[in-house]
Every structure is written in structure tokens, then in C-alpha cells.
Design a protein around this motif. Structure first.
Motif, short mmCIF file in Angstrom:
data_model
loop_
_atom_site.label_atom_id
_atom_site.label_comp_id
_atom_site.label_asym_id
_atom_site.label_seq_id
_atom_site.Cartn_x
_atom_site.Cartn_y
_atom_site.Cartn_z
N ALA A 48 -61.92 -17.04 -8.89
CA ALA A 48 -61.56 -16.94 -7.47
C ALA A 48 -60.59 -15.78 -7.30
O ALA A 48 -60.02 -15.28 -8.28
CB ALA A 48 -60.94 -18.23 -6.95
N ARG A 49 -60.39 -15.34 -6.07
CA ARG A 49 -59.57 -14.17 -5.77
C ARG A 49 -58.95 -14.32 -4.39
O ARG A 49 -59.26 -15.28 -3.66
CB ARG A 49 -60.43 -12.91 -5.83
N ASP A 50 -58.07 -13.38 -4.02
CA ASP A 50 -57.52 -13.41 -2.67
C ASP A 50 -58.27 -12.41 -1.80
O ASP A 50 -59.13 -11.66 -2.28
CB ASP A 50 -56.01 -13.10 -2.68
N ASP A 51 -57.94 -12.37 -0.53
CA ASP A 51 -58.69 -11.56 0.43
C ASP A 51 -58.58 -10.05 0.20
O ASP A 51 -59.39 -9.29 0.72
CB ASP A 51 -58.23 -11.87 1.86
N THR A 52 -57.57 -9.60 -0.55
CA THR A 52 -57.41 -8.17 -0.77
C THR A 52 -58.33 -7.66 -1.88
O THR A 52 -58.41 -6.45 -2.09
CB THR A 52 -55.96 -7.80 -1.13
N VAL A 53 -58.97 -8.55 -2.60
CA VAL A 53 -59.86 -8.15 -3.69
C VAL A 53 -61.24 -7.86 -3.11
O VAL A 53 -62.01 -8.77 -2.79
CB VAL A 53 -59.95 -9.24 -4.78
N GLY A 66 -57.33 -17.16 0.03
CA GLY A 66 -56.49 -16.78 1.16
C GLY A 66 -55.95 -15.38 1.02
O GLY A 66 -56.37 -14.62 0.16
N TYR A 67 -55.01 -15.06 1.90
CA TYR A 67 -54.42 -13.70 1.90
C TYR A 67 -53.26 -13.64 0.91
O TYR A 67 -52.47 -14.58 0.78
CB TYR A 67 -53.94 -13.34 3.30
N LEU A 68 -53.15 -12.51 0.23
CA LEU A 68 -52.20 -12.29 -0.86
C LEU A 68 -50.80 -12.80 -0.57
O LEU A 68 -50.17 -13.44 -1.41
CB LEU A 68 -52.15 -10.79 -1.17
N ARG A 69 -50.27 -12.49 0.62
CA ARG A 69 -48.87 -12.81 0.94
C ARG A 69 -48.72 -14.15 1.65
O ARG A 69 -47.58 -14.56 1.93
CB ARG A 69 -48.27 -11.71 1.82
N GLN A 70 -49.82 -14.80 1.99
CA GLN A 70 -49.74 -16.04 2.77
C GLN A 70 -50.59 -17.14 2.13
O GLN A 70 -51.42 -17.77 2.78
CB GLN A 70 -50.19 -15.77 4.21
N LEU A 71 -50.37 -17.36 0.88
CA LEU A 71 -51.16 -18.34 0.13
C LEU A 71 -50.67 -19.76 0.39
O LEU A 71 -49.54 -19.98 0.82
CB LEU A 71 -51.06 -18.03 -1.37
N SER A 72 -51.53 -20.70 0.09
CA SER A 72 -51.13 -22.11 0.09
C SER A 72 -51.48 -22.70 -1.26
O SER A 72 -52.48 -22.33 -1.88
CB SER A 72 -51.85 -22.89 1.19
N ALA A 73 -50.65 -23.61 -1.73
CA ALA A 73 -50.89 -24.24 -3.03
C ALA A 73 -52.21 -25.01 -3.01
O ALA A 73 -52.96 -25.00 -4.00
CB ALA A 73 -49.73 -25.17 -3.38
N GLU A 74 -52.50 -25.63 -1.90
CA GLU A 74 -53.74 -26.42 -1.81
C GLU A 74 -54.97 -25.55 -2.00
O GLU A 74 -55.92 -25.94 -2.69
CB GLU A 74 -53.81 -27.13 -0.45
N VAL A 84 -53.04 -17.88 -13.04
CA VAL A 84 -53.08 -16.95 -11.91
C VAL A 84 -52.48 -15.63 -12.37
O VAL A 84 -51.35 -15.58 -12.87
CB VAL A 84 -52.30 -17.49 -10.70
N LEU A 85 -53.24 -14.56 -12.23
CA LEU A 85 -52.77 -13.20 -12.53
C LEU A 85 -52.57 -12.51 -11.19
O LEU A 85 -53.53 -12.34 -10.43
CB LEU A 85 -53.79 -12.46 -13.38
N ALA A 86 -51.34 -12.11 -10.90
CA ALA A 86 -51.02 -11.70 -9.53
C ALA A 86 -50.22 -10.41 -9.47
O ALA A 86 -49.39 -10.12 -10.33
CB ALA A 86 -50.23 -12.81 -8.84
N ALA A 87 -50.47 -9.65 -8.40
CA ALA A 87 -49.62 -8.52 -8.05
C ALA A 87 -48.28 -9.07 -7.56
O ALA A 87 -48.17 -10.22 -7.12
CB ALA A 87 -50.28 -7.68 -6.96
N GLU A 88 -47.25 -8.22 -7.60
CA GLU A 88 -45.90 -8.71 -7.31
C GLU A 88 -45.69 -9.12 -5.86
O GLU A 88 -44.73 -9.81 -5.55
CB GLU A 88 -44.87 -7.66 -7.70
N HIS A 89 -46.60 -8.71 -4.95
CA HIS A 89 -46.43 -9.08 -3.55
C HIS A 89 -47.05 -10.44 -3.23
O HIS A 89 -46.99 -10.88 -2.08
CB HIS A 89 -47.04 -8.01 -2.65
N ALA A 90 -47.63 -11.11 -4.22
CA ALA A 90 -48.24 -12.41 -3.97
C ALA A 90 -47.18 -13.43 -3.58
O ALA A 90 -46.05 -13.40 -4.07
CB ALA A 90 -49.00 -12.86 -5.21
#
Length: 288
Positions: A48-53, A66-74, A84-90
Motif C-alpha cells: 500500500a502507499r499514500d496519495d503522493t505515490v 490517505g494523504y502523506l501529511r493527514q494519515l489516520s492509524a485506522e 512503514v517506510l516514510a518520508a520525513e513529512h509523513a
């Protein structure tokens, strides 16, 4: 319990000695991290990925959390990830802490938003997933391309405008402190709107005053505007040297501005397009 690890590019990483299982389920957050995993041949574990991918297409087709900066745990937990491998703005940070609390490994690759940091970012991701050999080869190649770009002779002084998108009848333009500004400088162009910070909508008066000679625009923004003809019809555009000569280069903004492994090639290609446009007997759009 696994911990949230903030991993700075070029520094030792938390899980470097742990060989990832071929059955591990990864979520990738950030287009640059997704591109790096792909360039290292390690995309098979990503579920899975976020919307910026948005690249590569196969990864863009994966479920989004979801979106990189506005994620939800659910949303993240719904795909049952191991890591989870993430950019620092996640973020938000609280969501990442929630994921850590239930045993998900969170590895955040922190790197300055600069071209020089791209090879270090590649090494950081490669070490994290135990692909150091592949990472070193890629980092060396990317460094050589950036050095080649920096060694190119200076262009004739040329004021350029970088348009990300348009809003109503005003283009949204890059000023200083943006990835687009960095890209303009890297290829030898002067940002006509360097006096402003960030991205802003600019009207006809500002266009006429700053007089850009060349427009570089996101292809997605150009498509949203309904094409090149609509761009030249925006108020004030006909008052600029760029509008009068219809000097336009459309670009893939994610590839160019994401500061991932594709960026050096994109910058070299952009430099070639700029040179071709500036030396053409008649000026017009330069296709990608």
C-alpha cells in the motif's frame, strides 16, 4: 516493542542488521521513497502507499492509505503492514506513534530537500532494507549525473517562471524556498519570481512587471488548464516575453521536484530542452 525511528540520510540506521523477510508487508509514504525502493528493485514487499505515490504505475495502483501529511492509524492498519517506510513529512506524528504502539515498525527517512541529498537518501533507504550494494551503485551514478549538470557552461541570462498549476485566471508560480526554484537554478535559469517565498498566485500586473522569458509548467497543471492555448490566454501572459514568443516547456513535476532517483535525469533533460528552445530560430513549446 518496535520503536519509531527517525533515520537521517547518511547516518547509521536502526534496523540495518535485520534482513527483511520476503513476506514482510510494507507501506510506503512519499513519492521519493517509493521511487527509491523501485530503483533498488525492492518494491515487491510494498502492499500500500499514500496519495503522493504516483510512480511507478504499478505502485500507484496499490491501495492508498490517505494523504502523506493527514494519515489516520485506522487507514494504515487496515492493510495490515509490518513496516512503514516514510518520508520525513509523513504524519501527523501522533498517528505514527499510535502505529508504533501496536507493533508496526516505522522508519522515517529524513533528508534535506536538496539535490545534493538525493544520493544520501538512496544510501539511507538501501541500508534500511539491506540493499547496500545496489544503493551504493545507484548513489554513485546519481552523484555523477548531478556533477555533470553542475559542470555545464552557463546559459545566457534567462528569466523563467515555474507554474505548478492555475487557479481561476491566475497561474500559481514558484518563488524562492521551493523545489521548483532549486530546479530552475540547477539548470542555469533565473527565477523571475525569486523575490517571493513559496508558491503564490500571480496576476497580470506581476507577470508584466517580472517579464519571464520562458515558462516551465507541470504537465498536470497544463492538462488541467485544457492545454497550451488556454495558458497563453491567461490575463497578462501576452505582456510577457514568454507569452509573446510562446516559450513553454512542460515537465513531469513529481519526477523533477520529488528529489528522488529520477530527478537528475529529469534535470539533464530539462537543461537540453532549455538549450534547444533558446537556440531555436523560432520559439515554441518543447515537448518532453
Amino acid at each position: 516493542m518496535m520503536t519509531l525511528a527517525w533515520l537521517c540520510a547518511g547516518t547509521p540506521l536502526a534496523h540495518a542488521d535485520d534482513q527483511p523477510s520476503t513476506n514482510e508487508r510494507w507501506v510506503v509514504l512519499g513519492g521519493d521513497i517509493a521511487e527509491t525502493l523501485t530503483a533498488l528493485g525492492a518494491e515487491a514487499n510494498v502492499i500500500a502507499r499514500d496519495d503522493t505515490v504516483l510512480y511507478p504505475p504499478a505502485m500507484a495502483d496499490l491501495p492508498s492509505v490517505g494523504y502523506l501529511r493527514q494519515l489516520s492509524a485506522e487507514s494504515v492498519l487496515s492493510v495490515q503492514p509490518d513496516r512503514v517506510l516514510a518520508a520525513e513529512h509523513a504524519g501527523p506524528k501522533e498517528v505514527l506513534e499510535q502505529l508504533t504502539a501496536v507493533g508496526v515498525a516505522i522508519d522515517i527517512i529524513a533528508a534535506p530537500n536538496t539535490l545534493e541529498a538525493i544520493p544520501a537518501k538512496v544510501r539511507a533507504v538501501a541500508q534500511q532494507i539491506n540493499r547496500q550494494r545496489e544503493g551504493e551503485r545507484l548513489a554513485v551514478s546519481l552523484t555523477a549525473k548531478l556533477e555533470r549538470l553542475a559542470a555545464l557552461p552557463a546559459l545566457p541570462p534567462t528569466r523563467a517562471m515555474f507554474v505548478m498549476q492555475h487557479s481561476g485566471l491566475t497561474p500559481r508560480v514558484a518563488g524562492s524556498g521551493t523545489a521548483a526554484h532549486t530546479a530552475l537554478e540547477a539548470v542555469g535559469l533565473e527565477n523571475a519570481f525569486s523575490a517571493m517565498q513559496g508558491y503564490h498566485n500571480v496576476g497580470a500586473e506581476a507577470l508584466a512587471k517580472e517579464a519571464p522569458e520562458l515558462i516551465i509548467m507541470s504537465q498536470r497543471g497544463l492538462d488541467a488548464l485544457s492545454g497550451e492555448t488556454a495558458l497563453w490566454q491567461l490575463p497578462g501572459m501576452a505582456l510577457t516575453p514568454a507569452g509573446q514568443a510562446q516559450r513553454l516547456i512542460p515537465i513531469d513535476d513529481q519526477a523533477l521536484l520529488g528529489f528522488g532517483p529520477r530527478a537528475p535525469d529529469q534535470l539533464l533533460a530539462l537543461r537540453q530542452q532549455v538549450e534547444a528552445l533558446l537556440t531555436a530560430p523560432t520559439t515554441a513549446r518543447v515537448n518532453q
